[in-house]
Design an enzyme around this catalytic site. Structure first.
Site, PDB file in Angstrom:
ATOM      1  N   THR A   1      10.635  -5.209 -12.589  1.00  0.00           N
ATOM      2  CA  THR A   1       9.207  -4.921 -12.718  1.00  0.00           C
ATOM      3  C   THR A   1       8.854  -5.105 -14.189  1.00  0.00           C
ATOM      4  O   THR A   1       9.734  -5.007 -15.057  1.00  0.00           O
ATOM      5  CB  THR A   1       8.894  -3.481 -12.303  1.00  0.00           C
ATOM      6  OG1 THR A   1       9.653  -2.609 -13.152  1.00  0.00           O
ATOM      7  CG2 THR A   1       9.281  -3.221 -10.863  1.00  0.00           C
TER       8      THR A   1
ATOM      9  N   TRP B   1     -14.864   9.401 -10.645  1.00  0.00           N
ATOM     10  CA  TRP B   1     -14.132   8.174 -10.938  1.00  0.00           C
ATOM     11  C   TRP B   1     -15.097   7.003 -11.086  1.00  0.00           C
ATOM     12  O   TRP B   1     -16.036   6.850 -10.321  1.00  0.00           O
ATOM     13  CB  TRP B   1     -13.154   7.814  -9.823  1.00  0.00           C
ATOM     14  CG  TRP B   1     -12.056   8.807  -9.608  1.00  0.00           C
ATOM     15  CD1 TRP B   1     -11.858   9.560  -8.497  1.00  0.00           C
ATOM     16  CD2 TRP B   1     -11.017   9.157 -10.521  1.00  0.00           C
ATOM     17  NE1 TRP B   1     -10.746  10.359  -8.661  1.00  0.00           N
ATOM     18  CE2 TRP B   1     -10.221  10.134  -9.901  1.00  0.00           C
ATOM     19  CE3 TRP B   1     -10.684   8.747 -11.818  1.00  0.00           C
ATOM     20  CZ2 TRP B   1      -9.106  10.695 -10.506  1.00  0.00           C
ATOM     21  CZ3 TRP B   1      -9.577   9.301 -12.422  1.00  0.00           C
ATOM     22  CH2 TRP B   1      -8.799  10.271 -11.781  1.00  0.00           C
TER      23      TRP B   1
ATOM     24  N   GLU C   1       7.824  -5.141  -6.075  1.00  0.00           N
ATOM     25  CA  GLU C   1       8.520  -4.310  -5.086  1.00  0.00           C
ATOM     26  C   GLU C   1       8.261  -4.732  -3.641  1.00  0.00           C
ATOM     27  O   GLU C   1       8.944  -4.286  -2.730  1.00  0.00           O
ATOM     28  CB  GLU C   1       8.066  -2.842  -5.221  1.00  0.00           C
ATOM     29  CG  GLU C   1       8.617  -2.117  -6.424  1.00  0.00           C
ATOM     30  CD  GLU C   1       7.745  -2.253  -7.670  1.00  0.00           C
ATOM     31  OE1 GLU C   1       6.990  -3.249  -7.758  1.00  0.00           O
ATOM     32  OE2 GLU C   1       7.828  -1.384  -8.552  1.00  0.00           O
TER      33      GLU C   1
ATOM     34  N   LYS D   1     -12.255   8.434 -15.690  1.00  0.00           N
ATOM     35  CA  LYS D   1     -12.818   9.650 -15.108  1.00  0.00           C
ATOM     36  C   LYS D   1     -13.911  10.168 -16.020  1.00  0.00           C
ATOM     37  O   LYS D   1     -13.651  10.649 -17.113  1.00  0.00           O
ATOM     38  CB  LYS D   1     -11.739  10.705 -14.881  1.00  0.00           C
ATOM     39  CG  LYS D   1     -12.203  11.762 -13.904  1.00  0.00           C
ATOM     40  CD  LYS D   1     -11.056  12.565 -13.349  1.00  0.00           C
ATOM     41  CE  LYS D   1     -11.512  13.340 -12.120  1.00  0.00           C
ATOM     42  NZ  LYS D   1     -10.484  14.211 -11.595  1.00  0.00           N
TER      43      LYS D   1
HETATM   44  P1  ADP Z   1       2.907  -6.056 -13.310  1.00  0.00           P
HETATM   45  O1  ADP Z   1       1.433  -6.237 -13.056  1.00  0.00           O
HETATM   46  O2  ADP Z   1       3.202  -4.743 -13.955  1.00  0.00           O
HETATM   47  O3  ADP Z   1       3.504  -7.267 -13.917  1.00  0.00           O
HETATM   48  P2  ADP Z   1       3.517  -6.738 -10.626  1.00  0.00           P
HETATM   49  O4  ADP Z   1       3.534  -8.167 -10.929  1.00  0.00           O
HETATM   50  O5  ADP Z   1       4.487  -6.204  -9.667  1.00  0.00           O
HETATM   51  O6  ADP Z   1       3.674  -5.910 -11.915  1.00  0.00           O
HETATM   52  O7  ADP Z   1       2.036  -6.393 -10.238  1.00  0.00           O
HETATM   53  C1  ADP Z   1       1.683  -5.473  -9.257  1.00  0.00           C
HETATM   54  C2  ADP Z   1       0.321  -4.910  -9.506  1.00  0.00           C
HETATM   55  O8  ADP Z   1      -0.673  -5.926  -9.672  1.00  0.00           O
HETATM   56  C3  ADP Z   1      -0.192  -4.092  -8.354  1.00  0.00           C
HETATM   57  O9  ADP Z   1       0.381  -2.809  -8.356  1.00  0.00           O
HETATM   58  C4  ADP Z   1      -1.692  -4.077  -8.636  1.00  0.00           C
HETATM   59  O10 ADP Z   1      -2.032  -3.107  -9.598  1.00  0.00           O
HETATM   60  C5  ADP Z   1      -1.934  -5.431  -9.228  1.00  0.00           C
HETATM   61  N1  ADP Z   1      -2.492  -6.322  -8.210  1.00  0.00           N
HETATM   62  C6  ADP Z   1      -1.830  -7.227  -7.485  1.00  0.00           C
HETATM   63  N2  ADP Z   1      -2.663  -7.882  -6.649  1.00  0.00           N
HETATM   64  C7  ADP Z   1      -3.908  -7.356  -6.832  1.00  0.00           C
HETATM   65  C8  ADP Z   1      -5.205  -7.594  -6.255  1.00  0.00           C
HETATM   66  N3  ADP Z   1      -5.413  -8.530  -5.342  1.00  0.00           N
HETATM   67  N4  ADP Z   1      -6.229  -6.830  -6.696  1.00  0.00           N
HETATM   68  C9  ADP Z   1      -6.043  -5.894  -7.644  1.00  0.00           C
HETATM   69  N5  ADP Z   1      -4.854  -5.632  -8.228  1.00  0.00           N
HETATM   70  C10 ADP Z   1      -3.788  -6.348  -7.828  1.00  0.00           C
END
Ligand code: ADP
Length: 543
Positions: free
Chosen positions: A182, A450, A335, A445
């Site tokens: 991650t 929110w 994940e 917030k």
């Molecule tokens: P990181 O962003 O920390 O590199 P990931 O690549 O695993 O980690 O990204 C996952 C995160 O990206 C999700 O938990 C969410 O916050 C965001 N995300 C993914 N797809 C979307 C979407 N379609 N709309 C909004 N947020 C998204």
């Protein structure tokens, strides 16, 4: 007594064998560092991948050991995707956009035994090699230059291996095939490990007609990096169906992508919203008479584009639709393999108006088959699917990780009944369409209420003078927090706070939800995966 079906383990090797037998003529096109295109047939891919498997076994790779990759998107990386697990190893993709310290830390944490690295990335390797000693460093001569002494030449390694005599390492369907860390924006990076079973199931779901609908006759352009979240699983899916693959290599600038799209028109492309935002702005500018790029590019009408990893503004979807390109929004995480939800016209949207289709396309969509989703409120209660009630998004399914490498299943990541806590805050409506309001840490917030930064950003980016907008919380004595909007104007355009506030009010935002302050900036900082990096904005503006 077994009275039902055969117990045949799900296996990535089956996808490779199938591709070798059925799709010999399909093509894999890779853009090289000098911008020329290199072509391989699937027949060559099949033979080379098995040669890689044989070579790794000859090097003594043992079951479950990690082989790291530090590569752009190209044919040799694809060979690693299949050849490393074929030999019994676990392909560990290293994110080349992280700092050398982070990459070195991650390689050491994963105890990677071998490294497969692009020659053009050796300068990066030199910066972290003191942090982890790989037993052997195998260099892909991607630029065509001779491999420097002291390294193993990937092409020589394949040439010396016997692909015909290769025997797949025995395995169970739950054995690991790949791992990805991650990005650690919310703490220490953690390794997610994918299995044969999870990867095959994710691939099957990924090409369903009501999903990305990947077919053998598709031409797929994965701009999403193969070094993060498996390029959304597309390498596996495309090989399973025999689709033509077009890899951009290191050339991700919008002009370069538009050149590639014009030369090898895709029917399906994948990328994060920030990439497509800059690309469509460059394309639309090129259509104006007098532009230096006038007539240089052509966007393929009818292309589908899967966009996700961050919220996709409706304005972006409409900008592409104007050229006959439909954007499919997905939500997912490292994940979740990673595609967990996708927005497409479900049965309930039969006969829906065009506006309604656009509105839905700007949502994160409905859960994929095999993925269960729920919302939990502050007190741990189930939140209703009414499109209003906000809760933490939790997911469960056979391609969602059950633990992290060496860390296990910490309480802040998993619920006692075994669901993954995503750290995203969302709503789900009556039709099952999810909308991500924020990541927990990005929520604003204000006076106990929110405010969704994502909603504000999407509305602001619909203004004709706005190229990009990112909204963060700033501390406020009276209200606790207030929104601050960081806005990047389009070249030669001006957007005033008054005009932007007017737009927000016309879109139904209440006065108290309007940004407290606007900052006009040159660019929104990006994370290693190309998303808006709000942490950097908070550091810059929160005081
Ligand atoms: P990181 O962003 O920390 O590199 P990931 O690549 O695993 O980690 O990204 C996952 C995160 O990206 C999700 O938990 C969410 O916050 C965001 N995300 C993914 N797809 C979307 C979407 N379609 N709309 C909004 N947020 C998204």
């Amino acid at each position: 007594m077994q009275t039902t079906m055969m117990k045949v383990p799900l296996s990535l090797n089956h996808l490779l064998e199938r591709a070798g037998r059925l799709f010999h003529g399909s093509q894999i096109v890779s853009r090289l560092p000098d911008k020329s295109l290199k072509r391989h047939s699937y027949a060559e891919f099949y033979r080379r991948t098995r040669a890689l498997g044989a070579a790794l076994q000859a090097l003594g790779l043992r079951q479950g050991e990690r082989v790291a990759t530090l590569c752009w998107n190209h044919h040799a990386h694809l060979e690693g995707y299949f050849g490393i697990p074929a030999a019994g190893g676990v392909m560990h993709t290293l994110n080349l956009r992280l700092s050398p310290e982070e990459i070195g830390w991650i390689a050491a944490d994963a105890q990677d035994r071998f490294l497969l690295v692009d020659d053009v990335l050796l300068p990066l390797y030199e910066k972290f090699k003191h942090l982890h000693a790989f037993e052997q460093v195998i260099v892909v001569p991607f630029s065509g230059a001779p491999v420097p002494p002291g390294f193993t030449d990937y092409e020589a390694l394949l040439a010396g291996a016997d692909a015909d005599a290769f025997v797949y390492a025995p395995h169970q369907e739950d054995d690991p095939v790949a791992m990805c860390y991650t990005s650690g924006t919310t703490g220490r990076p953690k390794g997610v490990v994918y299995s044969h079973r999870s990867t095959v199931l994710h691939s099957l779901v990924g090409c369903l007609p009501d999903f990305t609908a990947v077919r053998g006759i598709d031409v797929v352009l994965p701009v999403t990096p193969m070094f993060h979240a498996n390029s959304w699983g597309m390498p596996y899916i495309a090989v399973m169906m025999g689709a033509k693959l077009v890899f951009p290599g290191p050339h991700l600038h919008p002009d370069d992508l538009l050149d590639l799209i014009t030369a090898e028109p895709p029917t399906l492309s994948l990328g994060v919203p920030t990439i497509w935002m800059t690309l469509i702005q460059a394309y639309d500018a090129s259509l104006k008479a007098g532009s230096p790029n006038h007539g240089r590019w052509k966007l393929p009408e009818g292309m589908r584009s899967m966009v996700g990893g961050a919220a996709v503004p409706e304005s972006l979807i409409r900008a592409f639709a104007a050229h006959g390109i439909w954007i499919l929004q997905g939500w997912g995480m490292t994940e979740t393999s990673p595609v967990g939800t996708l927005s497409y016209p479900t049965a309930a949207l039969r006969g829906a108006s065009e506006d309604e289709r656009f509105r839905r396309a700007a949502m994160a969509g409905v859960p994929a088959p095999l993925v269960e989703l729920r919302l939990r409120g502050d007190a741990g209660q189930d939140q209703p699917w009414d499109g209003q009630s906000v809760g933490e998004l939790q997911v469960r399914g056979p391609f969602i990780t059950g633990s992290y490498f060496q860390v296990g299943s910490p309480d802040d990541k998993f619920t006692p009944d075994g669901w993954l806590r995503t750290g995203d805050v969302a709503t789900v409506d009556e039709l099952g369409f999810m909308r991500i309001a924020d990541r927990t840490k990005d929520l604003i917030k204000s006076g106990g209420e929110w405010i969704s930064s994502v909603d504000l950003e999407n509305a602001l980016m619909a203004h004709s003078a706005v190229a990009e907008a990112a909204v963060i919380a700033i501390p406020d004595d009276k209200w606790g927090e207030r929104p601050l909007a960081c806005v990047v104007p389009k070249p030669g355009e001006q957007a005033t706070p008054e005009a932007l506030n007017q737009l927000l009010l016309s879109k139904g935002f209440a006065k108290w939800q309007l940004p407290e302050r606007y900052e006009f900036i040159d660019a929104v900082p990006r994370t290693s995966t190309g998303k808006f990096w709000k942490l950097k904005l908070r550091e810059r503006f929160s005081s």
